[in-house]
Design a protein around this motif. Sequence first.
Motif, PDB file in Angstrom:
ATOM      1  N   SER A  77       0.547  -1.662   0.064  1.00  0.00           N
ATOM      2  CA  SER A  77       0.383  -0.043  -0.639  1.00  0.00           C
ATOM      3  C   SER A  77       0.639   1.238   0.637  1.00  0.00           C
ATOM      4  O   SER A  77       0.848   2.024  -0.677  1.00  0.00           O
ATOM      5  N   LEU A  78       2.183   1.448   0.708  1.00  0.00           N
ATOM      6  CA  LEU A  78       2.754   2.178   0.844  1.00  0.00           C
ATOM      7  C   LEU A  78       3.190   2.402  -0.569  1.00  0.00           C
ATOM      8  O   LEU A  78       3.625   3.426  -1.495  1.00  0.00           O
ATOM      9  N   LEU A  79       3.642   1.084  -1.052  1.00  0.00           N
ATOM     10  CA  LEU A  79       4.205   1.519  -2.809  1.00  0.00           C
ATOM     11  C   LEU A  79       3.709   2.059  -3.831  1.00  0.00           C
ATOM     12  O   LEU A  79       3.452   3.126  -4.557  1.00  0.00           O
ATOM     13  N   GLY A  80       2.343   1.542  -3.499  1.00  0.00           N
ATOM     14  CA  GLY A  80       1.108   1.978  -4.198  1.00  0.00           C
ATOM     15  C   GLY A  80       1.149   3.836  -4.487  1.00  0.00           C
ATOM     16  O   GLY A  80       0.733   4.487  -5.352  1.00  0.00           O
ATOM     17  N   CYS A  81       0.992   3.774  -2.461  1.00  0.00           N
ATOM     18  CA  CYS A  81       0.333   5.516  -2.617  1.00  0.00           C
ATOM     19  C   CYS A  81       1.702   6.474  -3.531  1.00  0.00           C
ATOM     20  O   CYS A  81       1.515   7.194  -3.711  1.00  0.00           O
ATOM     21  N   TRP A  82       2.879   5.709  -3.013  1.00  0.00           N
ATOM     22  CA  TRP A  82       4.197   6.445  -3.564  1.00  0.00           C
ATOM     23  C   TRP A  82       4.618   7.074  -5.180  1.00  0.00           C
ATOM     24  O   TRP A  82       4.463   7.624  -5.494  1.00  0.00           O
ATOM     25  N   MET A  83       3.956   5.392  -5.168  1.00  0.00           N
ATOM     26  CA  MET A  83       4.072   5.609  -7.525  1.00  0.00           C
ATOM     27  C   MET A  83       2.576   6.378  -7.885  1.00  0.00           C
ATOM     28  O   MET A  83       3.266   7.122  -8.512  1.00  0.00           O
ATOM     29  N   GLY A 140       3.908  10.406  -9.933  1.00  0.00           N
ATOM     30  CA  GLY A 140       3.522  10.184 -10.474  1.00  0.00           C
ATOM     31  C   GLY A 140       2.465  11.266 -10.702  1.00  0.00           C
ATOM     32  O   GLY A 140       2.700  12.217 -11.782  1.00  0.00           O
ATOM     33  N   ALA A 141       1.765  11.768 -10.114  1.00  0.00           N
ATOM     34  CA  ALA A 141       1.145  13.215  -9.239  1.00  0.00           C
ATOM     35  C   ALA A 141       1.954  14.849  -9.721  1.00  0.00           C
ATOM     36  O   ALA A 141       2.246  14.878 -10.718  1.00  0.00           O
ATOM     37  N   ALA A 142       3.744  14.296  -9.163  1.00  0.00           N
ATOM     38  CA  ALA A 142       4.409  15.380  -9.140  1.00  0.00           C
ATOM     39  C   ALA A 142       4.992  15.477 -10.463  1.00  0.00           C
ATOM     40  O   ALA A 142       5.958  16.517 -10.736  1.00  0.00           O
ATOM     41  N   GLY A 143       5.414  14.579 -11.302  1.00  0.00           N
ATOM     42  CA  GLY A 143       5.982  13.913 -12.542  1.00  0.00           C
ATOM     43  C   GLY A 143       5.552  14.788 -13.861  1.00  0.00           C
ATOM     44  O   GLY A 143       5.780  15.318 -14.137  1.00  0.00           O
ATOM     45  N   SER A 144       3.790  14.753 -13.588  1.00  0.00           N
ATOM     46  CA  SER A 144       3.060  15.143 -14.435  1.00  0.00           C
ATOM     47  C   SER A 144       3.649  16.270 -14.321  1.00  0.00           C
ATOM     48  O   SER A 144       3.416  17.057 -14.739  1.00  0.00           O
ATOM     49  N   ILE A 145       3.460  16.795 -13.265  1.00  0.00           N
ATOM     50  CA  ILE A 145       3.270  18.764 -12.976  1.00  0.00           C
ATOM     51  C   ILE A 145       4.897  18.845 -13.410  1.00  0.00           C
ATOM     52  O   ILE A 145       4.846  19.664 -14.568  1.00  0.00           O
ATOM     53  N   ALA A 146       5.717  18.709 -13.208  1.00  0.00           N
ATOM     54  CA  ALA A 146       7.349  18.090 -13.969  1.00  0.00           C
ATOM     55  C   ALA A 146       7.337  18.529 -15.002  1.00  0.00           C
ATOM     56  O   ALA A 146       8.219  19.226 -16.151  1.00  0.00           O
ATOM     57  N   GLY A 205       4.712  18.522 -17.119  1.00  0.00           N
ATOM     58  CA  GLY A 205       3.913  19.760 -17.799  1.00  0.00           C
ATOM     59  C   GLY A 205       4.851  21.041 -18.030  1.00  0.00           C
ATOM     60  O   GLY A 205       4.404  22.257 -18.846  1.00  0.00           O
ATOM     61  N   LEU A 206       5.599  21.507 -16.741  1.00  0.00           N
ATOM     62  CA  LEU A 206       6.558  22.684 -16.465  1.00  0.00           C
ATOM     63  C   LEU A 206       7.495  22.316 -17.768  1.00  0.00           C
ATOM     64  O   LEU A 206       7.779  23.059 -18.349  1.00  0.00           O
ATOM     65  N   MET A 207       8.021  21.107 -17.608  1.00  0.00           N
ATOM     66  CA  MET A 207       8.879  21.241 -18.521  1.00  0.00           C
ATOM     67  C   MET A 207       8.837  21.006 -20.007  1.00  0.00           C
ATOM     68  O   MET A 207       8.793  21.937 -21.376  1.00  0.00           O
ATOM     69  N   THR A 208       7.446  21.268 -20.798  1.00  0.00           N
ATOM     70  CA  THR A 208       6.482  21.302 -22.266  1.00  0.00           C
ATOM     71  C   THR A 208       6.135  22.742 -22.585  1.00  0.00           C
ATOM     72  O   THR A 208       6.480  22.814 -23.596  1.00  0.00           O
ATOM     73  N   LYS A 209       6.456  22.746 -21.125  1.00  0.00           N
ATOM     74  CA  LYS A 209       5.605  24.502 -21.724  1.00  0.00           C
ATOM     75  C   LYS A 209       6.648  25.510 -21.283  1.00  0.00           C
ATOM     76  O   LYS A 209       6.629  26.134 -23.206  1.00  0.00           O
ATOM     77  N   ARG A 210       8.318  25.241 -21.527  1.00  0.00           N
ATOM     78  CA  ARG A 210       9.353  26.015 -21.531  1.00  0.00           C
ATOM     79  C   ARG A 210       9.764  25.752 -23.161  1.00  0.00           C
ATOM     80  O   ARG A 210      10.353  25.848 -24.220  1.00  0.00           O
ATOM     81  N   LEU A 211       9.211  23.870 -23.436  1.00  0.00           N
ATOM     82  CA  LEU A 211       9.939  23.509 -24.810  1.00  0.00           C
ATOM     83  C   LEU A 211       8.915  23.404 -25.475  1.00  0.00           C
ATOM     84  O   LEU A 211       8.826  22.415 -26.147  1.00  0.00           O
ATOM     85  N   LEU A 212       8.404  23.717 -26.342  1.00  0.00           N
ATOM     86  CA  LEU A 212       7.187  23.817 -27.078  1.00  0.00           C
ATOM     87  C   LEU A 212       7.355  23.416 -28.273  1.00  0.00           C
ATOM     88  O   LEU A 212       6.404  22.183 -28.916  1.00  0.00           O
ATOM     89  N   LEU A 220      10.876  10.606 -25.129  1.00  0.00           N
ATOM     90  CA  LEU A 220      10.904  10.534 -24.349  1.00  0.00           C
ATOM     91  C   LEU A 220      10.713  10.117 -22.947  1.00  0.00           C
ATOM     92  O   LEU A 220      11.184   8.673 -21.924  1.00  0.00           O
ATOM     93  N   CYS A 221       9.383  10.519 -22.721  1.00  0.00           N
ATOM     94  CA  CYS A 221       8.613   9.914 -21.321  1.00  0.00           C
ATOM     95  C   CYS A 221       7.767   8.829 -21.762  1.00  0.00           C
ATOM     96  O   CYS A 221       7.689   7.928 -20.893  1.00  0.00           O
ATOM     97  N   ALA A 222       7.440   8.090 -22.671  1.00  0.00           N
ATOM     98  CA  ALA A 222       6.745   7.021 -22.853  1.00  0.00           C
ATOM     99  C   ALA A 222       8.188   5.411 -22.521  1.00  0.00           C
ATOM    100  O   ALA A 222       8.006   4.774 -22.257  1.00  0.00           O
ATOM    101  N   GLY A 223       9.583   6.240 -22.703  1.00  0.00           N
ATOM    102  CA  GLY A 223      11.121   5.305 -23.127  1.00  0.00           C
ATOM    103  C   GLY A 223      11.118   5.394 -21.578  1.00  0.00           C
ATOM    104  O   GLY A 223      11.352   4.217 -21.233  1.00  0.00           O
ATOM    105  N   VAL A 224      11.159   6.527 -20.514  1.00  0.00           N
ATOM    106  CA  VAL A 224      11.844   6.424 -18.993  1.00  0.00           C
ATOM    107  C   VAL A 224       9.871   5.039 -18.810  1.00  0.00           C
ATOM    108  O   VAL A 224      10.756   4.599 -17.888  1.00  0.00           O
TER     109      VAL A 224
END
Length: 174
Positions: A118-124, A128-134, A136-143, A152-156
């Motif tokens: 359950s802790l693993l699922g919670c941290w996943m 994932g939410a924090a990674g999505s924000i990061a 999103g911010l990176m994509t905004k700068r590199l349109l 790159l994201c699919a590969g990671v």
Amino acid sequence: ALGFILGPSLVGHPATASSGLPAVQRLLWFEASFSLAVFLAAAIYFPAKPLVPPSESAAIKRHGDAGGYERLLPRSAQACRFWLLNLCFSLPIGCYQSWGSVLNLNLAGVQMSPKAVSLLGCWMTLSGAAGSIAVGLMTKRLLGALKSIILLCAGVSFTGFLFFAALLTADVPS
């Protein structure tokens, strides 16, 4: 993310499936009640439009926006592109979510406790939410490099799943 922690804490560790049934039913009633309360809160206070537009493009007045859902029927090239993008996005998300919902069953063979799972699922979910924000911010700068960022994201993501699967099957020394 809290569902991974809330479930095991409310259900506990029943000895048999029949002894755990009342706890699971209590959990499901709790989740249904919470969902109903959130739905009612949204239904009671749901303004026609927000006080402040959420983005610059939302503030622009639209002309000739007739058709509504009829435009999404696969009759035009634009509608076909919509359904293709929808399919390309929803398949990986659906696979991930269906795998995550049975995470405790998948990890039962590697002797992980339900609390650790359950802790693993919670941290996943939280990472994932924090990674999505990061991303999103990176994509905004590199349109200009949107395709490269998606690849790159699919590969990671693929590499992470592959490494996780290899760890679980003991193909990689831990």
